[in-house]
Enzyme design. Structure first.
Site, mmCIF file in Angstrom:
data_model
loop_
_atom_site.group_PDB
_atom_site.id
_atom_site.type_symbol
_atom_site.label_atom_id
_atom_site.label_comp_id
_atom_site.label_asym_id
_atom_site.label_seq_id
_atom_site.Cartn_x
_atom_site.Cartn_y
_atom_site.Cartn_z
ATOM 1 N N VAL A 104 0.866 -1.187 0.000
ATOM 2 C CA VAL A 104 0.000 0.000 0.000
ATOM 3 C C VAL A 104 0.897 1.229 0.000
ATOM 4 C CG1 VAL A 104 -1.721 1.296 1.296
ATOM 5 C CG2 VAL A 104 -1.779 -1.220 1.304
ATOM 6 N N VAL B 173 1.345 5.594 -1.561
ATOM 7 C CA VAL B 173 0.909 6.760 -2.333
ATOM 8 C C VAL B 173 2.162 7.566 -2.677
ATOM 9 C CG1 VAL B 173 -0.388 8.935 -2.178
ATOM 10 C CG2 VAL B 173 -1.380 6.808 -1.271
ATOM 11 N N ARG C 27 -1.892 12.806 1.294
ATOM 12 C CA ARG C 27 -2.934 13.519 2.057
ATOM 13 C C ARG C 27 -3.924 14.273 1.156
ATOM 14 N NH1 ARG C 27 -0.067 10.719 4.327
ATOM 15 N NH2 ARG C 27 0.938 10.987 6.354
ATOM 16 N N ARG C 28 -4.272 13.584 0.072
ATOM 17 C CA ARG C 28 -5.353 14.132 -0.763
ATOM 18 C C ARG C 28 -6.468 13.107 -0.932
ATOM 19 N NH1 ARG C 28 -2.483 16.425 -6.059
ATOM 20 N NH2 ARG C 28 -0.500 17.056 -5.131
ATOM 21 N N GLY C 29 -6.373 12.042 -0.154
ATOM 22 C CA GLY C 29 -7.449 11.053 -0.218
ATOM 23 C C GLY C 29 -7.167 9.872 -1.132
ATOM 24 N N VAL C 30 -5.920 9.724 -1.610
ATOM 25 C CA VAL C 30 -5.614 8.593 -2.497
ATOM 26 C C VAL C 30 -5.760 7.277 -1.730
ATOM 27 C CG1 VAL C 30 -3.864 7.480 -3.930
ATOM 28 C CG2 VAL C 30 -4.046 9.982 -3.905
ATOM 29 N N LEU C 31 -5.187 7.215 -0.531
ATOM 30 C CA LEU C 31 -5.296 5.976 0.253
ATOM 31 C C LEU C 31 -6.762 5.641 0.521
ATOM 32 C CD1 LEU C 31 -4.049 3.683 1.966
ATOM 33 C CD2 LEU C 31 -4.167 5.238 3.915
ATOM 34 N N TYR D 125 -4.607 2.618 9.719
ATOM 35 C CA TYR D 125 -5.675 1.739 9.229
ATOM 36 C C TYR D 125 -6.902 1.620 10.116
ATOM 37 C CZ TYR D 125 -2.303 0.447 5.697
ATOM 38 O OH TYR D 125 -1.424 0.487 4.643
ATOM 39 N N PHE E 47 3.750 -9.978 5.374
ATOM 40 C CA PHE E 47 3.431 -10.169 3.953
ATOM 41 C C PHE E 47 3.174 -8.834 3.286
ATOM 42 C CE2 PHE E 47 -0.313 -11.067 6.640
ATOM 43 C CZ PHE E 47 -1.203 -10.085 6.227
HETATM 44 C C1 LIG Z 1 0.394 6.145 4.468
HETATM 45 C C2 LIG Z 1 -0.031 6.607 3.083
HETATM 46 C C3 LIG Z 1 -0.392 5.395 2.246
HETATM 47 C C4 LIG Z 1 -1.244 7.534 3.242
HETATM 48 O O1 LIG Z 1 -1.749 7.892 1.966
HETATM 49 P P1 LIG Z 1 -2.546 9.259 1.720
HETATM 50 O O2 LIG Z 1 -3.084 9.206 0.335
HETATM 51 O O3 LIG Z 1 -1.720 10.391 2.112
HETATM 52 O O4 LIG Z 1 -3.759 9.118 2.741
HETATM 53 P P2 LIG Z 1 -5.182 9.854 2.603
HETATM 54 O O5 LIG Z 1 -4.978 11.234 2.101
HETATM 55 O O6 LIG Z 1 -6.144 9.001 1.849
HETATM 56 O O7 LIG Z 1 -5.594 9.894 4.119
HETATM 57 C C5 LIG Z 1 -6.698 9.220 4.654
HETATM 58 C C6 LIG Z 1 -6.746 9.561 6.123
HETATM 59 O O8 LIG Z 1 -5.643 8.919 6.782
HETATM 60 C C7 LIG Z 1 -4.837 9.900 7.459
HETATM 61 N N1 LIG Z 1 -3.452 9.440 7.323
HETATM 62 C C8 LIG Z 1 -2.862 9.036 6.203
HETATM 63 N N2 LIG Z 1 -1.601 8.666 6.455
HETATM 64 C C9 LIG Z 1 -1.400 8.825 7.758
HETATM 65 C C10 LIG Z 1 -0.294 8.627 8.603
HETATM 66 N N3 LIG Z 1 0.873 8.148 8.127
HETATM 67 N N4 LIG Z 1 -0.429 8.907 9.895
HETATM 68 C C11 LIG Z 1 -1.608 9.391 10.371
HETATM 69 N N5 LIG Z 1 -2.698 9.599 9.604
HETATM 70 C C12 LIG Z 1 -2.591 9.333 8.312
HETATM 71 C C13 LIG Z 1 -5.116 11.194 6.753
HETATM 72 O O9 LIG Z 1 -4.837 12.271 7.580
HETATM 73 C C14 LIG Z 1 -6.582 11.031 6.431
HETATM 74 O O10 LIG Z 1 -7.319 11.291 7.611
HETATM 75 P P3 LIG Z 1 -8.878 11.709 7.569
HETATM 76 O O11 LIG Z 1 -9.614 10.528 7.107
HETATM 77 O O12 LIG Z 1 -9.160 12.079 8.984
HETATM 78 O O13 LIG Z 1 -8.970 12.859 6.606
HETATM 79 C C15 LIG Z 1 1.094 7.398 2.379
HETATM 80 O O14 LIG Z 1 1.474 8.478 3.180
HETATM 81 C C16 LIG Z 1 2.321 6.560 2.087
HETATM 82 O O15 LIG Z 1 2.424 6.004 1.007
HETATM 83 N N6 LIG Z 1 3.254 6.464 3.062
HETATM 84 C C17 LIG Z 1 4.500 5.751 2.897
HETATM 85 C C18 LIG Z 1 4.287 4.260 2.665
HETATM 86 C C19 LIG Z 1 3.449 3.605 3.723
HETATM 87 O O16 LIG Z 1 3.587 3.817 4.923
HETATM 88 N N7 LIG Z 1 2.520 2.750 3.278
HETATM 89 C C20 LIG Z 1 1.691 1.940 4.136
HETATM 90 C C21 LIG Z 1 2.260 0.552 4.145
HETATM 91 S S1 LIG Z 1 1.483 -0.478 5.347
#
Ligand SMILES: CC(C)(COP(=O)(O)OP(=O)(O)OC[C@H]1O[C@@H](n2cnc3c(N)ncnc32)[C@H](O)[C@@H]1OP(=O)(O)O)[C@@H](O)C(=O)NCCC(=O)NCCS
Length: 404
Positions: free
Chosen positions: A81, A83, A89-93, A122, A404
């Site tokens: 997973v 982004v 932090r634009r809602g992709v996750l 999560y 995994f």
């Molecule tokens: C973690 C990651 C996937 C988040 O993606 P993102 O697109 O920025 O997340 P979103 O914008 O969809 O955020 C969804 C929500 O989760 C929160 N959030 C996302 N990442 C977070 C983090 N690392 N810590 C705390 N909150 C987080 C956002 O603030 C948002 O909150 P809301 O629902 O209250 O608005 C991205 O930062 C990333 O790729 N990180 C590095 C790799 C990683 O850690 N991957 C996960 C592997 S298990």
């Protein structure tokens, strides 16, 4: 903001989607490596998010069966997973999680499970912290056992072909007893366990495989690496145990006796061990394990009814849950667990909790009592949390021995 999300169509799209996380790991994708990975995860289980024709995020889900108390269930094994940093932090996750959980629901997978890079991510999507695990760093001089014993079986070094034959059946025996383990198919064994490229060794030597055999039966195995080293003429070598699993208590004791006695090492390292590991009671000085615990598997009940009906319980009894689940609203409402099966009910609820909290309790590794104390489960009838614990607890803490 909502992004266009669909599953990938080809190796190029797959590679871009994997690089969303891969870049944070410093990954250099080769075609061969990506193809092998695609074969494992498959295109229809790898989602990508697009913006203006470019991939900006990815999320995959292995297809496996997760062992649960008394059985196993089809599970979305969520992985890779990520982004792109340009689109964080634009809602992709959120868009990826939406598509991924909808797909798991459509496929009829009652569970999703993952290892979290950060514990903040999560919960909002309904994943609950369901198990704990930890690493040990045990100095060679503290490897004595608390009670004297003679090993009852023998240890045999295995070459790759022998390991391929001997080890998977032992893993299956262990996972049939232990909630939290995922099924490994042929590809997984070949590519994840037996292949041993340099870039997975982290400075240590090749994986060594051993089997423990007793009365003609392989009851345990271990994979480990030697990491040699010297400091002022004395060894500072590490023995890195990659995985050590045993199907019987005697095998577990004898396997660890072998590993801990190996010469020419200063410390034994192992990780992902459950907090109720036998070593705490086998060793004379368990404090010297320097056990450091963290979160293990996170579990999401994709289908509350099927998930609750798909595990066994430690006692008879009934309990009614009032489940809230904003992200997967099909789970919301009152569920009655009776005779090991869950169904919708209009009866008064005993406990109110979120799907996330129920995911934490599901494998039996987190008690309703502790969820209650943390404000994660509300006791609506006196004694209900303890009653639920009587049903859900199992004889061992859930254990997933591999990320995994
Ligand atoms: C973690 C990651 C996937 C988040 O993606 P993102 O697109 O920025 O997340 P979103 O914008 O969809 O955020 C969804 C929500 O989760 C929160 N959030 C996302 N990442 C977070 C983090 N690392 N810590 C705390 N909150 C987080 C956002 O603030 C948002 O909150 P809301 O629902 O209250 O608005 C991205 O930062 C990333 O790729 N990180 C590095 C790799 C990683 O850690 N991957 C996960 C592997 S298990």
């Amino acid at each position: 903001m909502s992004f266009n999300v669909r599953t990938v169509n080809d190796l190029d799209e797959f590679t871009s989607a994997v690089l969303a996380i891969g870049q944070y790991f410093g990954m250099t994708p080769t075609e061969e490596r990506m193809q092998r990975f695609l074969d494992q995860i498959t295109a229809e289980r790898m989602h990508a998010a697009w913006e203006n024709g470019s991939i900006v995020g990815g999320a995959g889900a292995f297809a496996f069966d997760l062992s649960v108390p008394g059985g196993d269930l089809p599970t979305a094994g969520v992985s890779v997973v990520g982004v792109y940093p340009t689109h964080r932090r634009r809602g992709v996750l959120r868009s990826l999680m939406r598509a991924q959980l909808d797909s798991a629901h459509e496929r009829g997978e009652p569970l999703a499970a993952l290892w979290a890079s950060e514990e903040t991510i999560y919960g909002r999507f309904g994943y609950g912290l369901a198990s704990f695990c930890g690493e040990i760093k045990l100095a060679h001089e503290y490897t004595s056992f608390a009670q004297p014993f003679e090993p009852e079986g023998t240890i045999r070094l295995l070459d790759r072909d022998e390991a391929r034959e001997v080890v998977p059946p032992v893993y299956e025996r262990v996972s049939a007893q232990w909630p939290g383990m995922f099924s490994r198919d042929e590809l997984w064994w070949d590519q994840r366990e037996l292949d041993d490229p340099d870039d997975r060794r982290e400075g240590a030597g090749p994986k060594r495989w051993v089997a423990y055999e007793r009365d003609g039966s392989a009851d345990a195995y271990a994979a480990y690496r030697h990491k040699p080293g010297w400091d002022e003429g004395s060894t500072v070598a590490e023995l890195r145990v990659v995985e050590a699993l045993a199907a019987t208590p005697t095998a577990e004791r004898d396997l660890w006796a072998y590993l801990l006695a190996i010469d020419w090492k200063a410390t034994v390292h192992a990780s992902l061990l459950p907090p109720d590991h036998a070593l705490f009671f086998l060793l004379a000085t368990p404090r010297r394990l320097r056990y450091r615990m963290g979160d293990g598997l996170w579990v999401r009940l994709v289908d509350v009814g099927a998930a609750l009906s798909g595990r066994k319980y430690s006692s008879d009894g009934e309990i009614v849950f009032e489940v809230s689940d904003e992200f997967c609203p099909w789970n919301e409402g009152r569920w009655k667990l009776a005779d090991g099966a869950a169904s919708r009910t209009e009866e008064d609820a005993d406990i109110a909790l979120s799907a996330q909290a129920l995911g934490s309790a599901y494998l039996g590794g987190v008690s309703f009592a502790s969820l209650g104390r943390a404000g994660r489960a509300e006791e609506l009838q006196d004694g209900a949390l303890m009653r639920a614990d009587g049903l859900f607890r199992w004889d061992r803490h859930p254990w997933c021995p591999e990320i995994f």
